[in-house]
Structures are given as structure tokens and as C-alpha cells.
Design a protein around this motif. Sequence first.
Motif, mmCIF file in Angstrom:
data_model
loop_
_atom_site.group_PDB
_atom_site.id
_atom_site.type_symbol
_atom_site.label_atom_id
_atom_site.label_comp_id
_atom_site.label_asym_id
_atom_site.label_seq_id
_atom_site.Cartn_x
_atom_site.Cartn_y
_atom_site.Cartn_z
ATOM 1 N N ALA A 164 -10.019 2.858 6.635
ATOM 2 C CA ALA A 164 -10.615 1.932 5.655
ATOM 3 C C ALA A 164 -10.781 0.543 6.257
ATOM 4 C CB ALA A 164 -9.741 1.875 4.398
ATOM 5 N N PHE A 165 -9.785 0.089 7.012
ATOM 6 C CA PHE A 165 -9.872 -1.230 7.649
ATOM 7 C C PHE A 165 -11.016 -1.281 8.653
ATOM 8 C CE2 PHE A 165 -5.060 -1.762 6.923
ATOM 9 C CZ PHE A 165 -5.275 -2.325 5.676
ATOM 10 N N LYS A 166 -11.228 -0.203 9.382
ATOM 11 C CA LYS A 166 -12.337 -0.147 10.351
ATOM 12 C C LYS A 166 -13.676 -0.299 9.646
ATOM 13 C CE LYS A 166 -9.943 2.863 13.564
ATOM 14 N NZ LYS A 166 -9.880 4.239 14.087
ATOM 15 N N LEU A 167 -13.828 0.303 8.480
ATOM 16 C CA LEU A 167 -15.076 0.206 7.732
ATOM 17 C C LEU A 167 -15.293 -1.184 7.159
ATOM 18 C CD1 LEU A 167 -15.075 3.592 5.795
ATOM 19 C CD2 LEU A 167 -16.587 2.942 7.674
ATOM 20 N N VAL A 168 -14.225 -1.786 6.690
ATOM 21 C CA VAL A 168 -14.327 -3.074 5.982
ATOM 22 C C VAL A 168 -14.364 -4.251 6.950
ATOM 23 C CG1 VAL A 168 -13.141 -4.610 4.380
ATOM 24 C CG2 VAL A 168 -13.264 -2.173 3.905
ATOM 25 N N VAL A 175 1.448 -2.249 5.217
ATOM 26 C CA VAL A 175 1.188 -0.831 5.474
ATOM 27 C C VAL A 175 2.505 -0.102 5.692
ATOM 28 C CG1 VAL A 175 0.040 0.780 7.021
ATOM 29 C CG2 VAL A 175 -1.043 -1.388 6.468
ATOM 30 N N ASN A 176 2.653 1.068 5.063
ATOM 31 C CA ASN A 176 3.832 1.892 5.213
ATOM 32 C C ASN A 176 3.588 2.903 6.338
ATOM 33 O OD1 ASN A 176 6.303 3.118 4.684
ATOM 34 N ND2 ASN A 176 5.380 4.558 3.262
ATOM 35 N N PRO A 177 4.199 2.706 7.493
ATOM 36 C CA PRO A 177 3.953 3.628 8.610
ATOM 37 C C PRO A 177 4.306 5.069 8.263
ATOM 38 C CG PRO A 177 5.185 1.715 9.334
ATOM 39 C CD PRO A 177 5.135 1.658 7.838
ATOM 40 N N GLY A 178 3.399 5.959 8.621
ATOM 41 C CA GLY A 178 3.667 7.373 8.464
ATOM 42 C C GLY A 178 3.107 8.028 7.228
ATOM 43 N N SER A 179 2.987 7.303 6.111
ATOM 44 C CA SER A 179 2.541 7.972 4.890
ATOM 45 C C SER A 179 1.029 7.909 4.708
ATOM 46 C CB SER A 179 3.243 7.395 3.669
ATOM 47 O OG SER A 179 2.848 6.060 3.472
ATOM 48 N N ASN A 180 0.460 6.717 4.819
ATOM 49 C CA ASN A 180 -0.971 6.565 4.601
ATOM 50 C C ASN A 180 -1.607 5.700 5.678
ATOM 51 O OD1 ASN A 180 -0.028 4.059 3.897
ATOM 52 N ND2 ASN A 180 -0.437 4.281 1.735
ATOM 53 N N GLU A 181 -0.903 5.531 6.768
ATOM 54 C CA GLU A 181 -1.321 4.631 7.844
ATOM 55 C C GLU A 181 -2.701 4.989 8.398
ATOM 56 O OE1 GLU A 181 1.076 2.732 11.603
ATOM 57 O OE2 GLU A 181 1.469 4.796 11.051
ATOM 58 N N SER A 182 -2.958 6.251 8.632
ATOM 59 C CA SER A 182 -4.222 6.685 9.218
ATOM 60 C C SER A 182 -5.389 6.414 8.272
ATOM 61 C CB SER A 182 -4.142 8.164 9.561
ATOM 62 O OG SER A 182 -5.355 8.601 10.094
ATOM 63 N N ALA A 183 -5.235 6.749 6.998
ATOM 64 C CA ALA A 183 -6.298 6.523 6.019
ATOM 65 C C ALA A 183 -6.580 5.029 5.845
ATOM 66 C CB ALA A 183 -5.929 7.149 4.682
ATOM 67 N N THR A 193 0.808 -1.214 0.000
ATOM 68 C CA THR A 193 0.000 0.000 0.000
ATOM 69 C C THR A 193 0.845 1.270 0.000
ATOM 70 O OG1 THR A 193 -0.151 0.019 2.409
ATOM 71 C CG2 THR A 193 -1.868 -1.171 1.216
ATOM 72 N N LEU A 194 2.104 1.176 -0.351
ATOM 73 C CA LEU A 194 3.016 2.312 -0.277
ATOM 74 C C LEU A 194 2.547 3.511 -1.086
ATOM 75 C CD1 LEU A 194 5.730 3.575 0.572
ATOM 76 C CD2 LEU A 194 6.737 2.487 -1.431
ATOM 77 N N ASN A 195 2.045 3.296 -2.288
ATOM 78 C CA ASN A 195 1.710 4.409 -3.185
ATOM 79 C C ASN A 195 0.278 4.914 -3.053
ATOM 80 O OD1 ASN A 195 4.272 4.553 -4.343
ATOM 81 N ND2 ASN A 195 3.806 2.816 -5.662
ATOM 82 N N PHE A 196 -0.484 4.393 -2.114
ATOM 83 C CA PHE A 196 -1.858 4.866 -1.932
ATOM 84 C C PHE A 196 -1.829 6.215 -1.235
ATOM 85 C CE2 PHE A 196 -3.497 0.239 -1.605
ATOM 86 C CZ PHE A 196 -3.233 0.057 -2.939
ATOM 87 N N LYS A 197 -2.460 7.183 -1.823
ATOM 88 C CA LYS A 197 -2.502 8.537 -1.262
ATOM 89 C C LYS A 197 -3.819 8.750 -0.527
ATOM 90 C CE LYS A 197 1.329 9.402 -3.394
ATOM 91 N NZ LYS A 197 2.311 8.455 -2.966
ATOM 92 N N PRO A 198 -3.777 9.241 0.707
ATOM 93 C CA PRO A 198 -4.994 9.378 1.510
ATOM 94 C C PRO A 198 -6.062 10.296 0.920
ATOM 95 C CG PRO A 198 -3.036 9.838 2.834
ATOM 96 C CD PRO A 198 -2.588 9.623 1.427
ATOM 97 N N ASN A 199 -5.686 11.349 0.225
ATOM 98 C CA ASN A 199 -6.666 12.325 -0.257
ATOM 99 C C ASN A 199 -6.762 12.380 -1.778
ATOM 100 O OD1 ASN A 199 -7.360 13.206 2.374
ATOM 101 N ND2 ASN A 199 -5.447 14.372 2.441
ATOM 102 N N ASP A 200 -6.495 11.272 -2.435
ATOM 103 C CA ASP A 200 -6.566 11.228 -3.892
ATOM 104 C C ASP A 200 -8.028 11.275 -4.333
ATOM 105 O OD1 ASP A 200 -6.416 10.714 -6.593
ATOM 106 O OD2 ASP A 200 -4.963 9.090 -6.378
ATOM 107 N N LYS A 201 -8.390 12.263 -5.120
ATOM 108 C CA LYS A 201 -9.784 12.446 -5.534
ATOM 109 C C LYS A 201 -10.210 11.434 -6.614
ATOM 110 C CE LYS A 201 -10.193 17.175 -4.103
ATOM 111 N NZ LYS A 201 -9.903 16.808 -2.755
ATOM 112 N N ASN A 202 -9.258 10.783 -7.271
ATOM 113 C CA ASN A 202 -9.570 9.824 -8.327
ATOM 114 C C ASN A 202 -9.551 8.376 -7.853
ATOM 115 O OD1 ASN A 202 -9.737 11.854 -10.339
ATOM 116 N ND2 ASN A 202 -7.512 11.952 -10.343
ATOM 117 N N PHE A 203 -9.335 8.165 -6.559
ATOM 118 C CA PHE A 203 -9.150 6.811 -6.050
ATOM 119 C C PHE A 203 -9.835 6.694 -4.696
ATOM 120 C CE2 PHE A 203 -6.593 3.758 -3.594
ATOM 121 C CZ PHE A 203 -6.719 2.654 -4.404
ATOM 122 N N ASN A 204 -10.772 5.757 -4.564
ATOM 123 C CA ASN A 204 -11.475 5.559 -3.308
ATOM 124 C C ASN A 204 -10.817 4.415 -2.549
ATOM 125 O OD1 ASN A 204 -13.299 4.723 -1.273
ATOM 126 N ND2 ASN A 204 -14.944 5.788 -2.349
#
Length: 68
Positions: A63-67, A51-59, A22-33
Motif C-alpha cells: 500500500a505504501f508503494k502505491l501511495v 507497523v506491526n512486523p509479521g502480521s500485516n507488514e507485507s500488505a 495498523t495492528l488490526n488491519f488484515k491483509p485480505n479483508d474483503k470489506n476493507f481496502n
Amino acid sequence: MDVNPIVYLNDGNSMPLIGLGTLNFKPNDKNFNLNDFIMHAAKIGYTHFDVNPGSNESALGDAFKLVF
């Protein structure tokens, strides 16, 4: 053969051999849910997410909480 075989670690725990990075997943990307992506990945059988700690960990955590 299992769809996602596991490996046993030195401490006795097991881990799936195939994971989703999940390194390249951006938390606020408008084109990617991210929530939909994690939901679909879990639906097709992914149980190991790298999961890459620090970059997108919170987002990803949200998502994990929802799924799960």
C-alpha cells in the motif's frame, strides 16, 4: 500550532507525535481496502504509521508503494 507536532529523539532524528496504528488491519479483508485507507490517511496529513512486523507488514508495504 502545527497540525502534527514533532518530537526530537535522543539520536537527533525527529518523529511526528501523532501516528496511525495498523495492528488490526488484515491483509485480505474483503470489506476493507487497505490501499484506499492508507491513501486517505496520507492525504489528510498522516506521515507516521506504526507497523506491526509479521502480521500485516507485507500488505502495508504494498500500500505504501502505491501511495508514496
